[in-house]
Write an enzyme that holds these catalytic residues in place. Structure first.
Site, PDB file in Angstrom:
ATOM      1  N   ASP A  59       0.855  -1.186   0.000  1.00  0.00           N
ATOM      2  CA  ASP A  59       0.000   0.000   0.000  1.00  0.00           C
ATOM      3  C   ASP A  59       0.889   1.234   0.000  1.00  0.00           C
ATOM      4  O   ASP A  59       1.628   1.469   0.954  1.00  0.00           O
ATOM      5  CB  ASP A  59      -0.892  -0.008   1.236  1.00  0.00           C
ATOM      6  CG  ASP A  59      -2.037   0.971   1.159  1.00  0.00           C
ATOM      7  OD1 ASP A  59      -1.828   2.109   0.685  1.00  0.00           O
ATOM      8  OD2 ASP A  59      -3.144   0.612   1.586  1.00  0.00           O
ATOM      9  N   ILE A  93       0.429   3.525   6.289  1.00  0.00           N
ATOM     10  CA  ILE A  93      -0.583   3.524   7.346  1.00  0.00           C
ATOM     11  C   ILE A  93      -1.578   4.641   7.065  1.00  0.00           C
ATOM     12  O   ILE A  93      -1.210   5.801   6.935  1.00  0.00           O
ATOM     13  CB  ILE A  93       0.047   3.723   8.738  1.00  0.00           C
ATOM     14  CG1 ILE A  93       1.106   2.659   9.018  1.00  0.00           C
ATOM     15  CG2 ILE A  93      -1.043   3.683   9.818  1.00  0.00           C
ATOM     16  CD1 ILE A  93       1.861   2.874  10.311  1.00  0.00           C
ATOM     17  N   HIS A  94      -2.843   4.263   6.988  1.00  0.00           N
ATOM     18  CA  HIS A  94      -3.931   5.217   6.730  1.00  0.00           C
ATOM     19  C   HIS A  94      -5.196   4.643   7.336  1.00  0.00           C
ATOM     20  O   HIS A  94      -5.146   3.617   8.026  1.00  0.00           O
ATOM     21  CB  HIS A  94      -4.075   5.475   5.224  1.00  0.00           C
ATOM     22  CG  HIS A  94      -4.299   4.232   4.433  1.00  0.00           C
ATOM     23  ND1 HIS A  94      -5.543   3.691   4.228  1.00  0.00           N
ATOM     24  CD2 HIS A  94      -3.419   3.397   3.840  1.00  0.00           C
ATOM     25  CE1 HIS A  94      -5.421   2.577   3.518  1.00  0.00           C
ATOM     26  NE2 HIS A  94      -4.140   2.373   3.276  1.00  0.00           N
ATOM     27  N   GLY A  95      -6.328   5.229   7.088  1.00  0.00           N
ATOM     28  CA  GLY A  95      -7.585   4.829   7.720  1.00  0.00           C
ATOM     29  C   GLY A  95      -7.924   3.362   7.595  1.00  0.00           C
ATOM     30  O   GLY A  95      -8.289   2.717   8.581  1.00  0.00           O
ATOM     31  N   ALA A 127      -5.247   1.492   9.742  1.00  0.00           N
ATOM     32  CA  ALA A 127      -5.272   1.829  11.163  1.00  0.00           C
ATOM     33  C   ALA A 127      -6.598   1.490  11.831  1.00  0.00           C
ATOM     34  O   ALA A 127      -6.613   0.948  12.939  1.00  0.00           O
ATOM     35  CB  ALA A 127      -4.963   3.314  11.349  1.00  0.00           C
TER      36      ALA A 127
END
Length: 157
Positions: free
Chosen positions: A8, A12-14, A17
């Site tokens: 990705d 780290i993203h919505g 996370a």
């Protein structure tokens, strides 16, 4: 130990996370990317995006592979992320055993093939994915856990 491997570019993203980490019960995120550990802004952003109570390791691909193979995270439930397809293949080539590979968000660019709304691959990416599949490692293009986990082969033409 490695519960999930995701490629990705946003790292780290919505989705990672707030959905994947909790769904899988992971207590550590490892970001394996050669540029991220050298970029203070990127480090700060990744730390801010990491869910509370989840340990975070931001490492070069080689360091992440070495630490995993040395058993440093054997007591953790690890969510492993690489920014791109070649970095994932480097982890495999370094001897990291992956349960499967999930291709997440990869932006579209000229010359890339859009296989899903948020997944575009270069010809090199497609070749590498075929190599991973040939090594009997399942590869999906699943954005969130409740989406189909069909093989990425169904999207490749």
């Amino acid at each position: 130990m490695i519960k999930h491997m995701r490629i990705d570019e946003r790292m780290i993203h919505g989705q990672v996370a707030s959905i994947w980490v909790g769904f899988l019960g992971c207590n550590r995120i490892i970001v394996a990317n050669d540029a991220a550990p050298k970029d203070e802004v990127q480090i700060a952003a990744l730390k801010m995006a990491c869910p509370a109570g989840v340990k975070l390791s931001i490492l070069s691909v080689d360091k992440a592979a070495a630490n995993i193979k040395d058993g440093k995270y054997d007591q953790d439930k690890v969510f492993l992320i690489t920014r791109n397809v070649p970095d994932c293949k480097r982890m495999i080539d370094a001897g990291v055993a992956l349960p499967s590979v999930n291709v997440g968000n990869l932006s579209h660019a000229e010359g890339f093939t859009k296989i899903k709304n948020s997944v575009s691959l270069s010809e090199d990416d497609i070749c590498i994915i075929r190599e991973i599949l040939a090594a009997a490692i399942a590869v999906t293009a699943q954005m969130v856990p409740n989406e189909s986990d069909a093989s990425i082969e169904t999207f490749l033409k």
